[in-house]
Design a protein around this motif. Structure first.
Motif, PDB file in Angstrom:
ATOM      1  N   ARG A 112      39.259   1.091 -33.552  1.00  0.00           N
ATOM      2  CA  ARG A 112      39.203   1.444 -32.135  1.00  0.00           C
ATOM      3  C   ARG A 112      40.585   1.379 -31.485  1.00  0.00           C
ATOM      4  N   THR A 116      42.291   4.724 -29.954  1.00  0.00           N
ATOM      5  CA  THR A 116      42.621   4.765 -28.528  1.00  0.00           C
ATOM      6  C   THR A 116      44.116   4.939 -28.323  1.00  0.00           C
ATOM      7  N   THR A 119      44.953   8.531 -28.887  1.00  0.00           N
ATOM      8  CA  THR A 119      44.460   9.361 -27.787  1.00  0.00           C
ATOM      9  C   THR A 119      45.434   9.388 -26.619  1.00  0.00           C
ATOM     10  N   ALA A 144      44.636   2.250 -22.110  1.00  0.00           N
ATOM     11  CA  ALA A 144      44.041   2.119 -23.436  1.00  0.00           C
ATOM     12  C   ALA A 144      43.231   0.832 -23.545  1.00  0.00           C
ATOM     13  N   VAL A 148      39.257   1.061 -24.613  1.00  0.00           N
ATOM     14  CA  VAL A 148      38.935   0.734 -25.997  1.00  0.00           C
ATOM     15  C   VAL A 148      37.534   0.158 -26.163  1.00  0.00           C
ATOM     16  N   GLU A 150      34.924   1.214 -24.709  1.00  0.00           N
ATOM     17  CA  GLU A 150      33.957   2.300 -24.486  1.00  0.00           C
ATOM     18  C   GLU A 150      32.927   1.905 -23.428  1.00  0.00           C
TER      19      GLU A 150
END
Length: 249
Positions: A112, A116, A119, A144, A148, A150
């Motif tokens: 993760r 992230t 991204t 971030a 991370v 979610e």
């Protein structure tokens, strides 16, 4: 759904929030706009539980204030404005803080963090201390950290602050994608054309009070802009995007 019912927050000379009421559906990007001191940051802090406000704050009919730390961490993430960590940690360490309340394997945590980081175009800074980052780079690391986990509810206070135009657009597109995946994303933003182009709905605040809530074209009327910002604005809208020409009244 987030329900904000009669929420108020005390201030020194006047309330920072005064009887704010809203119902916001998941799957939308919500922009909080208004002049300086309007209450944008205060509203995000109240929802995040950073500051205790009167009134009711419900997430899917459950009181946010009644949630324990684990429940809250599994529900929402909050990115504060101009947060500056004082620890000499790597960017991976900072992002991983967003997973402290998550029961994940080490490999899943690492996945993760790496995903992230990629991204938000942070991979080139792998292993770097946050003390070596510019303000704009640190801003992306803090976003971030919020992303991370979610979260179902993502709260961002001026996430595009200090970013160059490329990274501003990247962040706005990313937040839009988060909402399209079913999350409710709320962000305070000063750039009115960007807010109009990317947000599904806008919340206009002024002096701690709710002025208007609706789709951008419903909120950004000449009357509302004159009353809250003290400006006159002509809009330019076409397939290439949204722009405006503001001038003082």
């Amino acid at each position: 759904m987030l329900t904000i019912d009669n929420v108020s927050l005390k201030g020194i000379n006047r309330p920072r929030l005064s009887n704010v009421g809203l119902s916001l559906d998941s799957g939308k990007l919500i922009g909080l706009i208004g002049p300086n001191g309007a209450g944008k940051s205060s509203l995000l802090k109240a929802i995040a539980g950073v500051e205790a406000a009167s009134g009711k704050l419900l997430w899917n009919r459950q009181s946010l204030s009644a949630m324990n730390d684990n429940e809250r961490a599994n529900t929402l993430s909050y990115m504060a404005q101009d947060d500056t960590p004082q620890w000499d940690l790597t960017i991976e360490d900072i992002i991983d803080i967003g997973l402290l309340k998550k029961r994940l394997s080490r490999s899943e945590r690492q996945r993760r963090v790496e995903t992230t980081s990629e991204t938000l175009n942070l991979s080139e800074f792998t292993g770097h201390s946050i003390q070596r980052l510019s303000r704009g780079e640190l801003q992306r690391v803090l976003l971030a950290r919020a992303l991370v986990s979610e979260p179902e509810l993502l709260l961002c206070d001026e996430p595009t602050n200090a970013l160059d135009i490329y990274h501003q657009l990247n962040v706005l597109q990313l937040l839009k994608k988060q909402s399209e995946q079913g999350r409710l994303v709320m962000m305070a933003i000063h750039d009115i054309p960007q807010a109009a182009e990317y947000c599904d709905e806008l919340v206009l605040l002024d002096k701690g009070r709710l002025v208007c809530h609706g789709q951008p074209f419903e909120v950004l009327t000449k009357e509302n802009l004159a009353a809250t910002f003290g400006i006159h604005a002509d809009w330019i809208c076409n397939k290439r995007g949204v722009a405006w020409q503001p001038r003082p009244l």
